[in-house]
Motif scaffolding. Sequence first.
Motif, PDB file in Angstrom:
ATOM      1  N   ASP A  87      47.155   2.908  60.879  1.00 14.22           N
ATOM      2  CA  ASP A  87      47.100   3.626  59.416  1.00 14.22           C
ATOM      3  C   ASP A  87      47.277   2.844  58.481  1.00 14.22           C
ATOM      4  O   ASP A  87      47.412   3.090  57.360  1.00 14.22           O
ATOM      5  CB  ASP A  87      47.726   5.017  59.426  1.00 14.22           C
ATOM      6  N   LEU A  88      47.676   1.529  58.946  1.00 15.21           N
ATOM      7  CA  LEU A  88      48.102   0.628  57.933  1.00 15.21           C
ATOM      8  C   LEU A  88      49.556   0.799  57.252  1.00 15.21           C
ATOM      9  O   LEU A  88      50.006   0.080  56.423  1.00 15.21           O
ATOM     10  CB  LEU A  88      47.126   0.320  56.725  1.00 15.21           C
ATOM     11  N   LYS A  89      50.049   1.874  57.812  1.00 16.91           N
ATOM     12  CA  LYS A  89      51.560   1.874  57.211  1.00 16.91           C
ATOM     13  C   LYS A  89      52.576   1.771  58.442  1.00 16.91           C
ATOM     14  O   LYS A  89      53.014   0.802  58.757  1.00 16.91           O
ATOM     15  CB  LYS A  89      51.723   3.444  57.034  1.00 16.91           C
ATOM     16  N   ASP A  90      52.569   2.811  59.260  1.00 13.09           N
ATOM     17  CA  ASP A  90      53.460   2.785  60.550  1.00 13.09           C
ATOM     18  C   ASP A  90      53.152   3.497  61.701  1.00 13.09           C
ATOM     19  O   ASP A  90      53.776   3.630  62.493  1.00 13.09           O
ATOM     20  CB  ASP A  90      54.794   3.327  60.249  1.00 13.09           C
ATOM     21  N   GLY A  91      52.001   4.028  61.623  1.00 13.18           N
ATOM     22  CA  GLY A  91      51.377   4.900  62.516  1.00 13.18           C
ATOM     23  C   GLY A  91      50.437   4.302  63.541  1.00 13.18           C
ATOM     24  O   GLY A  91      49.358   3.737  63.354  1.00 13.18           O
ATOM     25  N   TRP A  92      50.695   3.958  64.618  1.00 13.26           N
ATOM     26  CA  TRP A  92      49.993   3.310  65.625  1.00 13.26           C
ATOM     27  C   TRP A  92      49.512   4.404  66.780  1.00 13.26           C
ATOM     28  O   TRP A  92      50.441   5.284  67.403  1.00 13.26           O
ATOM     29  CB  TRP A  92      50.818   1.959  66.348  1.00 13.26           C
ATOM     30  N   GLU A  93      48.548   4.327  67.198  1.00 10.39           N
ATOM     31  CA  GLU A  93      47.802   5.311  68.248  1.00 10.39           C
ATOM     32  C   GLU A  93      47.014   4.499  69.403  1.00 10.39           C
ATOM     33  O   GLU A  93      46.399   3.355  68.811  1.00 10.39           O
ATOM     34  CB  GLU A  93      46.818   6.257  67.852  1.00 10.39           C
ATOM     35  N   ASP A  94      47.103   4.873  70.369  1.00  9.53           N
ATOM     36  CA  ASP A  94      46.318   4.076  71.827  1.00  9.53           C
ATOM     37  C   ASP A  94      45.275   4.872  72.256  1.00  9.53           C
ATOM     38  O   ASP A  94      46.237   5.982  72.975  1.00  9.53           O
ATOM     39  CB  ASP A  94      47.560   3.462  72.499  1.00  9.53           C
ATOM     40  N   TYR A  95      44.352   4.904  72.502  1.00  7.06           N
ATOM     41  CA  TYR A  95      43.208   5.713  73.129  1.00  7.06           C
ATOM     42  C   TYR A  95      42.813   5.046  74.405  1.00  7.06           C
ATOM     43  O   TYR A  95      42.184   3.956  74.224  1.00  7.06           O
ATOM     44  CB  TYR A  95      42.262   6.155  72.366  1.00  7.06           C
ATOM     45  N   THR A  96      42.894   5.447  75.417  1.00  5.69           N
ATOM     46  CA  THR A  96      42.518   5.085  76.773  1.00  5.69           C
ATOM     47  C   THR A  96      41.757   6.163  77.366  1.00  5.69           C
ATOM     48  O   THR A  96      41.699   7.420  76.992  1.00  5.69           O
ATOM     49  CB  THR A  96      43.772   4.434  77.445  1.00  5.69           C
ATOM     50  N   SER A 145      27.006   3.816  58.836  1.00  3.79           N
ATOM     51  CA  SER A 145      27.352   4.370  57.384  1.00  3.79           C
ATOM     52  C   SER A 145      27.922   5.474  57.043  1.00  3.79           C
ATOM     53  O   SER A 145      28.125   6.109  55.860  1.00  3.79           O
ATOM     54  CB  SER A 145      25.875   4.118  56.547  1.00  3.79           C
ATOM     55  N   LYS A 146      27.965   6.307  58.139  1.00  4.15           N
ATOM     56  CA  LYS A 146      28.258   7.686  58.164  1.00  4.15           C
ATOM     57  C   LYS A 146      29.736   7.933  58.632  1.00  4.15           C
ATOM     58  O   LYS A 146      30.440   8.962  58.627  1.00  4.15           O
ATOM     59  CB  LYS A 146      27.376   8.771  58.797  1.00  4.15           C
ATOM     60  N   GLY A 147      30.426   6.677  59.037  1.00  2.00           N
ATOM     61  CA  GLY A 147      31.644   6.703  59.648  1.00  2.00           C
ATOM     62  C   GLY A 147      31.854   6.801  61.081  1.00  2.00           C
ATOM     63  O   GLY A 147      32.929   6.639  61.670  1.00  2.00           O
ATOM     64  N   VAL A 148      30.577   7.004  61.898  1.00  2.00           N
ATOM     65  CA  VAL A 148      30.471   7.013  63.291  1.00  2.00           C
ATOM     66  C   VAL A 148      30.900   5.738  63.786  1.00  2.00           C
ATOM     67  O   VAL A 148      30.477   4.797  63.563  1.00  2.00           O
ATOM     68  CB  VAL A 148      29.346   7.531  63.780  1.00  2.00           C
ATOM     69  N   ILE A 149      32.101   5.681  64.884  1.00  4.27           N
ATOM     70  CA  ILE A 149      32.631   4.393  65.576  1.00  4.27           C
ATOM     71  C   ILE A 149      31.777   4.463  66.986  1.00  4.27           C
ATOM     72  O   ILE A 149      32.016   5.363  67.737  1.00  4.27           O
ATOM     73  CB  ILE A 149      33.986   4.469  65.455  1.00  4.27           C
ATOM     74  N   TYR A 150      31.320   3.209  67.284  1.00  2.00           N
ATOM     75  CA  TYR A 150      30.742   2.841  68.556  1.00  2.00           C
ATOM     76  C   TYR A 150      31.768   1.817  69.247  1.00  2.00           C
ATOM     77  O   TYR A 150      32.153   0.934  68.449  1.00  2.00           O
ATOM     78  CB  TYR A 150      29.339   2.541  68.481  1.00  2.00           C
ATOM     79  N   GLY A 151      31.778   1.827  70.428  1.00  2.00           N
ATOM     80  CA  GLY A 151      32.569   0.575  71.259  1.00  2.00           C
ATOM     81  C   GLY A 151      32.008   0.387  72.353  1.00  2.00           C
ATOM     82  O   GLY A 151      31.470   1.252  73.058  1.00  2.00           O
ATOM     83  N   ASP A 171      38.059   0.638  59.056  1.00  2.00           N
ATOM     84  CA  ASP A 171      37.465   1.673  58.530  1.00  2.00           C
ATOM     85  C   ASP A 171      37.865   2.199  57.294  1.00  2.00           C
ATOM     86  O   ASP A 171      38.852   2.701  56.923  1.00  2.00           O
ATOM     87  CB  ASP A 171      38.025   2.758  59.610  1.00  2.00           C
ATOM     88  N   LYS A 172      36.645   2.048  56.363  1.00  2.00           N
ATOM     89  CA  LYS A 172      36.779   2.445  54.825  1.00  2.00           C
ATOM     90  C   LYS A 172      36.785   3.811  54.720  1.00  2.00           C
ATOM     91  O   LYS A 172      37.487   4.383  53.847  1.00  2.00           O
ATOM     92  CB  LYS A 172      35.854   1.827  54.165  1.00  2.00           C
ATOM     93  N   PHE A 173      36.341   4.638  55.476  1.00  2.00           N
ATOM     94  CA  PHE A 173      36.411   6.313  55.650  1.00  2.00           C
ATOM     95  C   PHE A 173      37.787   6.575  55.566  1.00  2.00           C
ATOM     96  O   PHE A 173      38.314   7.940  55.159  1.00  2.00           O
ATOM     97  CB  PHE A 173      35.519   6.782  56.407  1.00  2.00           C
ATOM     98  N   GLU A 174      38.671   5.931  56.789  1.00  2.00           N
ATOM     99  CA  GLU A 174      40.012   6.350  57.243  1.00  2.00           C
ATOM    100  C   GLU A 174      41.113   5.739  56.553  1.00  2.00           C
ATOM    101  O   GLU A 174      42.297   5.831  56.613  1.00  2.00           O
ATOM    102  CB  GLU A 174      40.196   6.498  58.308  1.00  2.00           C
ATOM    103  N   ASN A 175      40.581   4.421  55.852  1.00  2.00           N
ATOM    104  CA  ASN A 175      41.527   3.485  55.655  1.00  2.00           C
ATOM    105  C   ASN A 175      42.602   3.059  56.431  1.00  2.00           C
ATOM    106  O   ASN A 175      43.819   3.220  56.622  1.00  2.00           O
ATOM    107  CB  ASN A 175      42.391   4.043  54.404  1.00  2.00           C
ATOM    108  N   ALA A 176      41.920   2.771  57.924  1.00  2.00           N
ATOM    109  CA  ALA A 176      42.741   2.553  58.823  1.00  2.00           C
ATOM    110  C   ALA A 176      42.070   1.205  59.615  1.00  2.00           C
ATOM    111  O   ALA A 176      40.998   0.920  59.483  1.00  2.00           O
ATOM    112  CB  ALA A 176      42.767   3.752  59.876  1.00  2.00           C
TER     113      ALA A 176
END
Length: 482
Positions: free
Chosen positions: A437-446, A464-470, A418-423
Motif C-alpha cells: 500500500d506504499l506505506k507499511d502494509g505488505w500482503e502476500d497472495y498465494t 481501464s476498469k481496474g481489473v488485474i490479470y496475472g 495500481d492507480k485505482f488503489e494507490n498500491a
Amino acid sequence: MNIRSLSLVFFLFTLSAAGGFAQNLFPQKMDACTPSKYCMDCGTPKATCDSFTLSTINDKINRRFNFNGGSGSITFQVLVNANRFSCVLSHTDVTKSQLSAELVIALNTCLWKPAIVDGKPVDASVNVVFTIANGKISGKMQRMDLAELKAPDNPIVYNKQYQYTNPSIKTYDFTSWNRYNSPLPDNIGQACLVDDTNVLWYATSQGLTRFDGSIFLPVNEFNSPFTATTSVKDMVQDKEKNIWMYANHAVYMCNKEGWKVFDSVHLGIPKPYRIVAAKTGELFFPSSKGLLIVRNGKVRLVDSKLIWQLPSDNVLYAYYDTRGRLWMGTDRGSIMMDKKQKVIEFNKSNSPLNNTCITNVIEDDKGNMYFTMTACKKPTGDNDEEGIAIMTADGKWLHYNDKNSGLPANQVNNILYDKFENALWIGTQKAGLVRFDLKDGWEDYTHNNSAIPGPNVVQIAQDSKGVIYGATTNGMFRLVKK
C-alpha cells in the motif's frame, strides 16, 4: 442454426492422485456413463480417435451450424473403455447448447482406439477440444501433462520476521484458469497485455490467446501468422495502439489492418530480450548487441560506442521516463542519461541501483519511480541487493528487500502501479503476488490463501476498469475489486 457467441463459464477442479484414477474434469457432468475407475490420458499408446474421424465430425457440424461471427471453444472429457466404446464424461459448456449436445452424440458414436497399459487395453479418459474461428469449427485431441495436475510447489518465503495478515484479500474476487478447465493453450504463462479495448492478450509456452472477460479467443493460423502452439516471448502496445510481439526469431505487429512480420534482416533486431513501448512512440528492443530503438520503421543502435559509460552492450532493459531520461540496465550495471545527455553511472553511486541491473520501471501520478533489479554478481539463493527500489519525486532513494520490509522474497519478475488503489502489485519468482500500500502494509497472495494458481507470478496487467490479470507458470488469474 446460427451461432453468434458461445459463452463459457469455468471453475477450478480438484483431482485425486496425479497419474492415477480421477474424477470428471469439467463443470458440465454427463449422466450417460458412470465408470467405477479409469486413468487419465494414460498408456502407450494413449486412447485416441484418428484425424479422419475428427474431420468427419467437423464437416458434419459445420454443415449443421452457421459459425459466422462466432468464437470460443468447448473441451470434452471422453471415456474410452477397453472395448473401444466411448462416452462423454464432462465438458466446459455450462449453457447446455444444442451444439454441445450434438458434439456429445458425435463423440459417443465414433470409432476409438483404447489406451494400452502393460500390453493390455484399459479404460482411460482423454480430452478433445473444439474451437470456433473464422466461420467454422475444428476439433483436435488435447493431451494432458499429468505433472501439471500436481499441486504447485509451496511458496518460498525468505522473510521470516513479517506477519502477513492480508487485510485486503477479502475485498477481491479471485478467478483462475488452466489448460484443463478452460481453452487456455498451456499452463506456463510467459507474458500478458491488456490492450486499449480491455482485451487481454495472454502468451503461454504453447500458444497465444485473447480473453475478453468471458470468452477465450484463440490466436492461431486461421487469424494470425502464428500456429496454435507458437511461443510468444513478449508483447506491448505502442502509442499508436499497434501491438508488437516477439516470437519465432521475428518481430510481429498487429493492428486493425492486420499483421506485419519483420525478420531480423529487415528490422535488424537480433533476438531481443524484451519489447518496451516508450511514451514518445519509440520501441525499445534490448539485446546482447545493445539497445535497438525503432521509430517510424527506422532502427538505431545505442551501445558502448555511442555511450562510453554504458557498462556492457548486453542490455537487458530500457525505459524512457516522463522527464525525458533514458534508463538502461545491463548485465554489468545500470545508467541513466538525462535530456542534456549527462550520464549517471549507478555503479559509482550510493543508490540501490549500485551493482544491479534494472529489469522493470514504472511511474505513478506523483512522479515517483519504482524499479525492480537483479544483482550483477548474483550468488546462489536470495540476494539482498535485489527487491524494489523507489526514487521519490524529490530524488530520494528507498530500498525494500525481505530483510527490511514485508517483501516475502527479493527475486521480482514484474511490478504494476495500481492507480485505482494507490498500491503496488509485485509478481515474485516463487513467493506469490504481493500487494504493497506504499506505506507499511505488505500482503502476500498465494495458492495457499487464494485462487492464484501458483507462486511464480511472471507478469501482471491491469485494464481501464481496474481489473488485474496475472500470468503464472501454473495458469492465469484475475482479481476484481468487489
